[in-house]
Design a protein around this motif. Structure first.
Motif, PDB file in Angstrom:
ATOM      1  N   MET A   1       0.772  -0.996  -0.158  1.00 57.25           N
ATOM      2  CA  MET A   1      -0.062   0.097   0.059  1.00 57.25           C
ATOM      3  C   MET A   1       0.792   1.344  -0.224  1.00 57.25           C
ATOM      4  SD  MET A   1      -3.012   1.109   2.704  1.00 57.25           S
ATOM      5  CE  MET A   1      -4.117  -0.200   2.403  1.00 57.25           C
ATOM      6  N   LEU A   2       0.469   2.299  -0.769  1.00 55.34           N
ATOM      7  CA  LEU A   2       1.266   3.342  -0.774  1.00 55.34           C
ATOM      8  C   LEU A   2       1.312   4.433   0.389  1.00 55.34           C
ATOM      9  CD1 LEU A   2       2.640   4.699  -3.262  1.00 55.34           C
ATOM     10  CD2 LEU A   2       0.446   5.875  -3.792  1.00 55.34           C
ATOM     11  N   LEU A   3       2.349   4.532   0.850  1.00 55.96           N
ATOM     12  CA  LEU A   3       2.332   5.495   2.201  1.00 55.96           C
ATOM     13  C   LEU A   3       2.424   7.106   1.896  1.00 55.96           C
ATOM     14  CD1 LEU A   3       4.063   2.776   4.333  1.00 55.96           C
ATOM     15  CD2 LEU A   3       1.587   3.420   4.639  1.00 55.96           C
ATOM     16  N   ILE A   4       1.654   7.798   2.521  1.00 58.79           N
ATOM     17  CA  ILE A   4       2.079   9.440   2.045  1.00 58.79           C
ATOM     18  C   ILE A   4       2.178   9.957   3.269  1.00 58.79           C
ATOM     19  CG2 ILE A   4       0.735  11.174   1.015  1.00 58.79           C
ATOM     20  CD1 ILE A   4      -0.880   9.217  -0.748  1.00 58.79           C
ATOM     21  N   HIS A   5       3.283  11.047   3.410  1.00 55.84           N
ATOM     22  CA  HIS A   5       3.438  11.880   4.428  1.00 55.84           C
ATOM     23  C   HIS A   5       2.380  13.053   4.447  1.00 55.84           C
ATOM     24  CE1 HIS A   5       5.487  13.312   8.034  1.00 55.84           C
ATOM     25  NE2 HIS A   5       5.513  14.630   7.262  1.00 55.84           N
ATOM     26  N   CYS A   6       1.641  13.335   5.438  1.00 52.38           N
ATOM     27  CA  CYS A   6       0.998  14.665   5.624  1.00 52.38           C
ATOM     28  C   CYS A   6       1.599  15.532   6.230  1.00 52.38           C
ATOM     29  CB  CYS A   6      -0.464  14.125   6.168  1.00 52.38           C
ATOM     30  SG  CYS A   6      -1.548  15.812   6.307  1.00 52.38           S
ATOM     31  N   PRO A   7       1.979  16.767   5.640  1.00 57.05           N
ATOM     32  CA  PRO A   7       2.656  17.665   6.220  1.00 57.05           C
ATOM     33  C   PRO A   7       1.936  18.626   7.397  1.00 57.05           C
ATOM     34  CG  PRO A   7       1.998  18.491   3.849  1.00 57.05           C
ATOM     35  CD  PRO A   7       1.282  17.110   4.231  1.00 57.05           C
ATOM     36  N   TYR A   8       0.690  18.369   7.436  1.00 58.66           N
ATOM     37  CA  TYR A   8      -0.195  19.088   8.591  1.00 58.66           C
ATOM     38  C   TYR A   8      -0.235  18.049   9.932  1.00 58.66           C
ATOM     39  CZ  TYR A   8      -1.337  22.243   5.015  1.00 58.66           C
ATOM     40  OH  TYR A   8      -1.308  23.459   4.191  1.00 58.66           O
ATOM     41  N   CYS A   9      -0.657  16.670   9.531  1.00 58.73           N
ATOM     42  CA  CYS A   9      -0.473  15.827  10.675  1.00 58.73           C
ATOM     43  C   CYS A   9       0.926  15.245  11.115  1.00 58.73           C
ATOM     44  CB  CYS A   9      -1.404  14.533  10.255  1.00 58.73           C
ATOM     45  SG  CYS A   9      -3.110  14.825   9.719  1.00 58.73           S
ATOM     46  N   ASP A  10       1.930  15.582  10.153  1.00 59.01           N
ATOM     47  CA  ASP A  10       3.210  14.859  10.166  1.00 59.01           C
ATOM     48  C   ASP A  10       3.109  13.725  10.639  1.00 59.01           C
ATOM     49  OD1 ASP A  10       5.948  15.177  10.354  1.00 59.01           O
ATOM     50  OD2 ASP A  10       5.979  15.784  12.309  1.00 59.01           O
ATOM     51  N   GLU A  11       2.482  12.945   9.840  1.00 56.10           N
ATOM     52  CA  GLU A  11       2.450  11.384   9.919  1.00 56.10           C
ATOM     53  C   GLU A  11       2.604  11.197   8.572  1.00 56.10           C
ATOM     54  OE1 GLU A  11       0.646   8.865  12.993  1.00 56.10           O
ATOM     55  OE2 GLU A  11      -0.627  10.347  13.354  1.00 56.10           O
ATOM     56  N   THR A  12       2.992   9.765   8.671  1.00 54.05           N
ATOM     57  CA  THR A  12       3.108   8.887   7.204  1.00 54.05           C
ATOM     58  C   THR A  12       1.857   7.628   7.374  1.00 54.05           C
ATOM     59  OG1 THR A  12       5.351   9.203   6.956  1.00 54.05           O
ATOM     60  CG2 THR A  12       4.520   7.364   5.492  1.00 54.05           C
ATOM     61  N   LEU A  13       0.941   8.070   6.302  1.00 56.95           N
ATOM     62  CA  LEU A  13      -0.411   7.243   6.487  1.00 56.95           C
ATOM     63  C   LEU A  13      -0.884   6.384   5.174  1.00 56.95           C
ATOM     64  CD1 LEU A  13      -2.070  10.333   8.426  1.00 56.95           C
ATOM     65  CD2 LEU A  13      -1.653   7.980   9.721  1.00 56.95           C
ATOM     66  N   PRO A  14      -1.443   5.618   5.139  1.00 53.88           N
ATOM     67  CA  PRO A  14      -2.085   4.788   3.914  1.00 53.88           C
ATOM     68  C   PRO A  14      -2.777   5.567   3.014  1.00 53.88           C
ATOM     69  CG  PRO A  14      -3.162   4.100   5.988  1.00 53.88           C
ATOM     70  CD  PRO A  14      -2.191   5.100   6.343  1.00 53.88           C
ATOM     71  N   GLU A  15      -2.570   5.275   1.760  1.00 53.21           N
ATOM     72  CA  GLU A  15      -3.370   5.868   0.894  1.00 53.21           C
ATOM     73  C   GLU A  15      -4.888   5.997   0.801  1.00 53.21           C
ATOM     74  OE1 GLU A  15      -2.590   4.335  -3.107  1.00 53.21           O
ATOM     75  OE2 GLU A  15      -3.672   5.940  -4.343  1.00 53.21           O
ATOM     76  N   PRO A  16      -5.416   5.190   1.368  1.00 53.54           N
ATOM     77  CA  PRO A  16      -7.027   5.233   1.496  1.00 53.54           C
ATOM     78  C   PRO A  16      -7.613   6.351   2.069  1.00 53.54           C
ATOM     79  CG  PRO A  16      -6.322   3.040   2.016  1.00 53.54           C
ATOM     80  CD  PRO A  16      -5.096   3.693   1.566  1.00 53.54           C
ATOM     81  N   GLU A  17      -6.500   7.079   3.153  1.00 51.93           N
ATOM     82  CA  GLU A  17      -7.088   8.316   3.752  1.00 51.93           C
ATOM     83  C   GLU A  17      -6.779   9.572   2.862  1.00 51.93           C
ATOM     84  OE1 GLU A  17      -5.344   9.266   7.407  1.00 51.93           O
ATOM     85  OE2 GLU A  17      -5.978   7.299   8.212  1.00 51.93           O
ATOM     86  N   PHE A  18      -6.429   9.500   1.664  1.00 50.56           N
ATOM     87  CA  PHE A  18      -5.848  10.719   0.610  1.00 50.56           C
ATOM     88  C   PHE A  18      -6.703  10.596  -0.626  1.00 50.56           C
ATOM     89  CE2 PHE A  18      -2.368   9.765   3.533  1.00 50.56           C
ATOM     90  CZ  PHE A  18      -2.060  11.111   3.994  1.00 50.56           C
ATOM     91  N   ALA A  19      -6.864  11.810  -1.213  1.00 48.04           N
ATOM     92  CA  ALA A  19      -7.502  11.880  -2.394  1.00 48.04           C
ATOM     93  C   ALA A  19      -6.441  12.775  -3.388  1.00 48.04           C
ATOM     94  CB  ALA A  19      -8.835  12.374  -2.594  1.00 48.04           C
ATOM     95  N   TYR A  20      -6.102  12.174  -4.519  1.00 41.55           N
ATOM     96  CA  TYR A  20      -5.453  13.017  -5.654  1.00 41.55           C
ATOM     97  C   TYR A  20      -6.226  14.037  -6.126  1.00 41.55           C
ATOM     98  CZ  TYR A  20      -2.819  13.838  -9.815  1.00 41.55           C
ATOM     99  OH  TYR A  20      -2.100  14.506 -10.976  1.00 41.55           O
ATOM    100  N   ALA A  21      -5.351  15.233  -6.080  1.00 36.59           N
ATOM    101  CA  ALA A  21      -6.371  16.400  -6.633  1.00 36.59           C
ATOM    102  C   ALA A  21      -5.760  17.380  -7.846  1.00 36.59           C
ATOM    103  CB  ALA A  21      -6.351  17.687  -5.302  1.00 36.59           C
ATOM    104  N   GLY A  22      -5.062  16.654  -8.762  1.00 38.91           N
ATOM    105  CA  GLY A  22      -4.492  17.294  -9.963  1.00 38.91           C
ATOM    106  C   GLY A  22      -3.339  17.757  -9.594  1.00 38.91           C
TER     107      GLY A  22
END
Ligand SMILES: [Zn+2]
Lengths: 100, 185
Positions: A1-22
């Motif tokens: 599973m793709l892991l993405i770092h959220c710069p606001y949460c400062d956590e690396t989290l699984p892709e289902p929490e994220f949406a691509y936006a262009g």
């Protein structure tokens, strides 16, 4: 599973929490009335379609709900970095240097 | 007995027979607060507790608690008796500290998930590592594609809030997984 770092949460989290936006860093023209049809078309529809590192927006929709920016390699799906919305575009040469 | 509309229908078809306790809590008083971080002091005073600023952390005082969801977003839980007081206190600071305080009590249903296999059961639908969720904190995430908020009240005790239209799906999946745990899968 793709892991993405959220710069606001400062956590690396699984892709289902994220949406691509262009593609990122596309400013809406200040005065659209002054644009030709071609310029307006380019703003609305024409994108880089990069093969390789791509500056793009993501949204932590199932988390803090913030939009942020990322540089992701469209070939390998590897994230080179993520950064808060409004921050300057990071220098690609430096990012690539950091990957070596 | 829970009398909220739609819930009985969701519960009717599923019975839980597994190692994890699953139950649905009565409606809670729940607000969504959106406010500029520059006005936190006024909001904290109105609520009667210091609003936490790290995403995913929670502060509680008496019957009230606030979970930080984002840089300008908090979820407030309180008792039914607090509702009018909280609304009045925020209305009083509105001009000095503009904000949005929305009553979302009815939007979500709260499921209790308790037992030493609770984390294992949640991992059936939740992609995050729940071992890293500290006791007392909470997090907005997903459970099998439905957006949820998970609170960890103790090592083996969680509350999961689900938007009511997803309840039948989430409740059904939790119960099936609980049966599978009982069967030793
Ligand atoms: Zn986030």
């Amino acid at each position: 599973m793709l892991l993405i770092h959220c710069p606001y949460c400062d956590e690396t989290l699984p892709e289902p929490e994220f949406a691509y936006a262009g593609e990122a860093h596309i400013d809406r023209p200040a005065d659209p009335q002054q644009l030709s049809d071609e310029e307006w078309r380019d703003f609305l529809f024409i994108r880089t379609n990069a093969k390789g590192p791509h500056y793009e927006r993501w949204r932590h929709i199932n988390g803090c709900a913030r939009f942020f920016n990322a540089v992701r390699d469209t070939v390998s799906d590897k994230f080179l970095t993520t950064y808060k919305a409004g921050e300057a575009r990071p220098d690609l040469a430096k990012l690539l240097e950091g990957q070596k | 007995m829970n009398t909220q509309p739609g819930i009985q229908a969701a519960l009717a078809n599923v019975t839980s027979a597994g190692p994890v306790l699953l139950a649905i809590l009565p409606e809670a008083t729940r607000f969504s607060l959106r406010i500029n971080s520059g006005n936190l002091a006024a909001a904290s005073k109105a609520l009667g507790l210091s609003l936490p600023t790290t995403i995913g952390t929670r502060a509680a005082s008496g019957t009230r608690s606030a979970l930080c969801h984002g840089p300008d977003e908090w979820e407030i839980l309180a008792s039914e008796d607090d509702r009018a007081d909280i609304e009045a206190a925020f209305a009083a600071i509105y001009l000095k500290a503009p904000h949005s305080l929305t009553d979302i009590s009815d939007r979500e249903i709260t499921i209790v998930i308790e037992g030493d296999k609770a984390v294992e059961l949640l991992s059936v639908g939740c992609p995050i590592n729940l071992d890293r969720l500290a006791v007392g904190n909470g997090k907005r995430t997903v459970f099998d594609s439905a957006q949820v908020v998970i609170y960890r009240d103790a090592r083996d005790s969680f509350r999961m809030q689900v938007w009511r239209s997803f309840l039948a799906h989430v409740w059904g999946l939790l119960n099936i997984a609980n049966c599978e745990l009982a069967a030793g899968y």
